[in-house]
Enzyme design. Structure first.
Site, PDB file in Angstrom:
ATOM      1  N   LYS A 118     -15.334  90.844  24.131  1.00 41.58           N
ATOM      2  CA  LYS A 118     -14.156  91.175  23.324  1.00 41.58           C
ATOM      3  C   LYS A 118     -14.373  92.408  22.463  1.00 41.58           C
ATOM      4  CE  LYS A 118     -11.919  86.673  23.085  1.00 41.58           C
ATOM      5  NZ  LYS A 118     -11.786  85.432  22.332  1.00 41.58           N
ATOM      6  N   LYS A 202     -11.459  87.845  35.296  1.00 40.81           N
ATOM      7  CA  LYS A 202     -10.717  86.635  34.921  1.00 40.81           C
ATOM      8  C   LYS A 202      -9.248  86.974  34.617  1.00 40.81           C
ATOM      9  CE  LYS A 202     -11.351  85.177  30.638  1.00 40.81           C
ATOM     10  NZ  LYS A 202     -11.891  84.633  29.406  1.00 40.81           N
ATOM     11  N   LYS A 205      -4.943  87.041  29.025  1.00 42.30           N
ATOM     12  CA  LYS A 205      -3.786  87.480  28.233  1.00 42.30           C
ATOM     13  C   LYS A 205      -3.928  88.933  27.815  1.00 42.30           C
ATOM     14  CE  LYS A 205      -4.081  83.038  25.947  1.00 42.30           C
ATOM     15  NZ  LYS A 205      -4.277  82.273  24.735  1.00 42.30           N
TER      16      LYS A 205
HETATM   17  P1  TYM Z   1      -8.036  80.261  25.163  1.00 44.13           P
HETATM   18  O1  TYM Z   1      -6.887  80.191  24.240  1.00 44.13           O
HETATM   19  O2  TYM Z   1      -8.589  81.600  25.516  1.00 44.13           O
HETATM   20  O3  TYM Z   1      -7.696  79.542  26.519  1.00 44.13           O
HETATM   21  C1  TYM Z   1      -7.133  78.238  26.545  1.00 44.13           C
HETATM   22  C2  TYM Z   1      -7.675  77.460  27.732  1.00 44.13           C
HETATM   23  O4  TYM Z   1      -7.369  78.146  28.951  1.00 44.13           O
HETATM   24  C3  TYM Z   1      -8.555  78.301  29.722  1.00 44.13           C
HETATM   25  N1  TYM Z   1      -8.457  79.575  30.470  1.00 44.13           N
HETATM   26  C4  TYM Z   1      -8.652  79.675  31.791  1.00 44.13           C
HETATM   27  N2  TYM Z   1      -8.938  78.742  32.730  1.00 44.13           N
HETATM   28  C5  TYM Z   1      -9.038  79.176  33.997  1.00 44.13           C
HETATM   29  N3  TYM Z   1      -8.885  80.474  34.373  1.00 44.13           N
HETATM   30  C6  TYM Z   1      -8.599  81.436  33.470  1.00 44.13           C
HETATM   31  N4  TYM Z   1      -8.427  82.690  33.847  1.00 44.13           N
HETATM   32  C7  TYM Z   1      -8.481  81.045  32.099  1.00 44.13           C
HETATM   33  N5  TYM Z   1      -8.202  81.720  30.951  1.00 44.13           N
HETATM   34  C8  TYM Z   1      -8.203  80.792  29.961  1.00 44.13           C
HETATM   35  C9  TYM Z   1      -9.676  78.334  28.700  1.00 44.13           C
HETATM   36  O5  TYM Z   1     -10.917  77.999  29.282  1.00 44.13           O
HETATM   37  C10 TYM Z   1      -9.205  77.316  27.698  1.00 44.13           C
HETATM   38  O6  TYM Z   1      -9.563  76.016  28.098  1.00 44.13           O
HETATM   39  N6  TYM Z   1     -11.922  79.010  22.326  1.00 44.13           N
HETATM   40  C11 TYM Z   1     -10.798  78.490  23.027  1.00 44.13           C
HETATM   41  C12 TYM Z   1      -9.830  77.704  22.173  1.00 44.13           C
HETATM   42  C13 TYM Z   1     -10.457  76.625  21.362  1.00 44.13           C
HETATM   43  C14 TYM Z   1     -10.907  75.364  21.849  1.00 44.13           C
HETATM   44  C15 TYM Z   1     -11.358  74.663  20.683  1.00 44.13           C
HETATM   45  C16 TYM Z   1     -10.993  74.788  23.102  1.00 44.13           C
HETATM   46  C17 TYM Z   1     -10.634  76.628  20.026  1.00 44.13           C
HETATM   47  N7  TYM Z   1     -11.168  75.444  19.611  1.00 44.13           N
HETATM   48  C18 TYM Z   1     -11.888  73.385  20.799  1.00 44.13           C
HETATM   49  C19 TYM Z   1     -11.521  73.509  23.198  1.00 44.13           C
HETATM   50  C20 TYM Z   1     -11.973  72.813  22.058  1.00 44.13           C
HETATM   51  C21 TYM Z   1     -10.013  79.649  23.621  1.00 44.13           C
HETATM   52  O7  TYM Z   1     -10.035  80.742  23.114  1.00 44.13           O
HETATM   53  O8  TYM Z   1      -9.229  79.325  24.641  1.00 44.13           O
END
Ligand code: TYM
Length: 339
Positions: A118, A202, A205
């Site tokens: 990032k 990947k 967003k």
């Molecule tokens: P975030 O908001 O980036 O993504 C949310 C969820 O989507 C999954 N994801 C994907 N899965 C498959 N292929 C992709 N290209 C892809 N892009 C995103 C992510 O793996 C995620 O499950 N750090 C986390 C948010 C978070 C969280 C937590 C998750 C904060 N606290 C506690 C679990 C438990 C995040 O930024 O996800």
């Protein structure tokens, strides 16, 4: 070791619109897991302010929080059964995160690949919050003593850090059973959905090209067009998994089809192996439209009543605090905070 009762926690950041990766990697599994154990699903608005891209405007963050909440519900998260809330309404997350700032080691955070991805070459300009982000994530999970965390593959390293934090806290205070070591739940062919423009990246967003991803709110024509334009190679679909060697875009589209249709890659190849991508893409577009557009329609309906969404979040936050507050009291006693 005493077993902790099974409990799910997961979350998504309210940054931009959710995409197919978020849906297949996480949300779709969350819905199913509601039948297996109690679930808490969080909109992690405090994580969303670790990067200032787009969130200098308070209205945008509030709107994105409501939109992600609507997406959870539209996809099938039931706010009656599961606890659905936004992180900032449960102050125990931030409270425990501070303690984890003192448990976590700089060396652990230095190894986090997402931070490196990032920030790129501009580490010194990143917020401190972006650096300590995985510690807030550990707090999100452990403030409920959650045991299972359904996420996509890209969150694996963060979850390992959550386990390290739990383990270090337990051993520092000589309470081997205090926090559970949360298990990642990373299942199916949708756990790593790749960009439609580059099968080695990947789906994200933050990708500049909107053609790299399918957003949950895309309409029928946009979904069909993005799939038609998705990068592939000139060869037909392979007969079996070995034929994906050196063909990441082909593999990605087949994985997406399998995840959307709840079948295996083998089943998809048995049906389409040897056929041309143009044909396969038509069927994939049809499937994606059938699965995603009802979710978008329900999201639009829910978003016409933002006050109702706010009520759902407030109610979820109250239920979440009911679990988190006594655990936080316990944590403070363990540490020796007076009061
Ligand atoms: P975030 O908001 O980036 O993504 C949310 C969820 O989507 C999954 N994801 C994907 N899965 C498959 N292929 C992709 N290209 C892809 N892009 C995103 C992510 O793996 C995620 O499950 N750090 C986390 C948010 C978070 C969280 C937590 C998750 C904060 N606290 C506690 C679990 C438990 C995040 O930024 O996800």
């Amino acid at each position: 070791m005493t077993a902790h009762p099974n409990l799910i926690l997961s979350g998504m950041q309210p940054t931009n619109t959710l995409h197919l990766g978020n849906y297949l990697g996480a949300l779709k599994n969350w819905v199913k897991l509601q039948d297996e154990m109690p679930c808490l699903y969080c909109v992690v608005d405090m994580h969303a302010i670790t990067q200032d891209t787009g969130y200098r405007h308070p209205k945008e963050l509030a709107a994105a929080t409501r939109e992600v909440t609507a997406a959870y519900i539209a996809a099938g998260v039931d706010p009656g059964r599961s606890i659905l809330f936004n992180q900032s309404q449960v102050p125990e997350h931030a409270e425990l995160a501070w303690i984890f700032n003192c448990v976590g080691r700089l060396g652990w955070l230095d190894r986090m690949t997402q931070f490196k991805e990032k920030t790129g070459k501009h580490k010194e300009r990143a917020s401190v919050g972006l650096y300590t982000y995985p510690l807030l994530m550990a707090a999100d999970i452990l403030v409920y003593k959650a045991t299972h965390v359904p996420v996509g593959e890209d969150q694996r390293q963060h979850l390992e850090l959550s386990r390290d934090i739990a383990q270090k806290f337990n051993s520092d205070y000589d309470l081997p059973d205090f926090f559970p070591l949360p298990e990642p739940v990373i299942v199916g062919t949708g756990t790593r959905v790749m960009s439609l423009r580059d099968g080695t990246k990947k789906m994200s967003k933050s990708d500049e090209s909107d053609y790299s991803r399918i957003n949950l709110t895309d309409d029928v024509d946009t979904i069909a067009q993005k799939i038609r334009k998705a990068r592939t190679d000139p060869n037909p679909l392979p007969e079996n998994g070995k034929g994906f060697e050196g063909r990441p875009e082909a593999e990605n589209l087949v994985n997406i089809y399998a995840a959307l249709s709840d079948t295996s890659r083998g089943d998809v190849l048995a049906k389409f192996g040897g056929r041309q991508f143009s044909e396969f893409k038509n069927e994939l577009a049809e499937l994606a439209v059938a699965k995603l557009t009802p979710i978008a329609a329900e999201m639009r309906r829910l978003l016409t009543d933002p006050a109702e969404i706010d009520r759902i979040l407030a109610n979820g936050a109250e239920r979440a605090r009911g679990i988190a507050a006594p655990i936080m009291t316990e944590v403070k006693q363990v540490i020796g905070f007076v009061g």
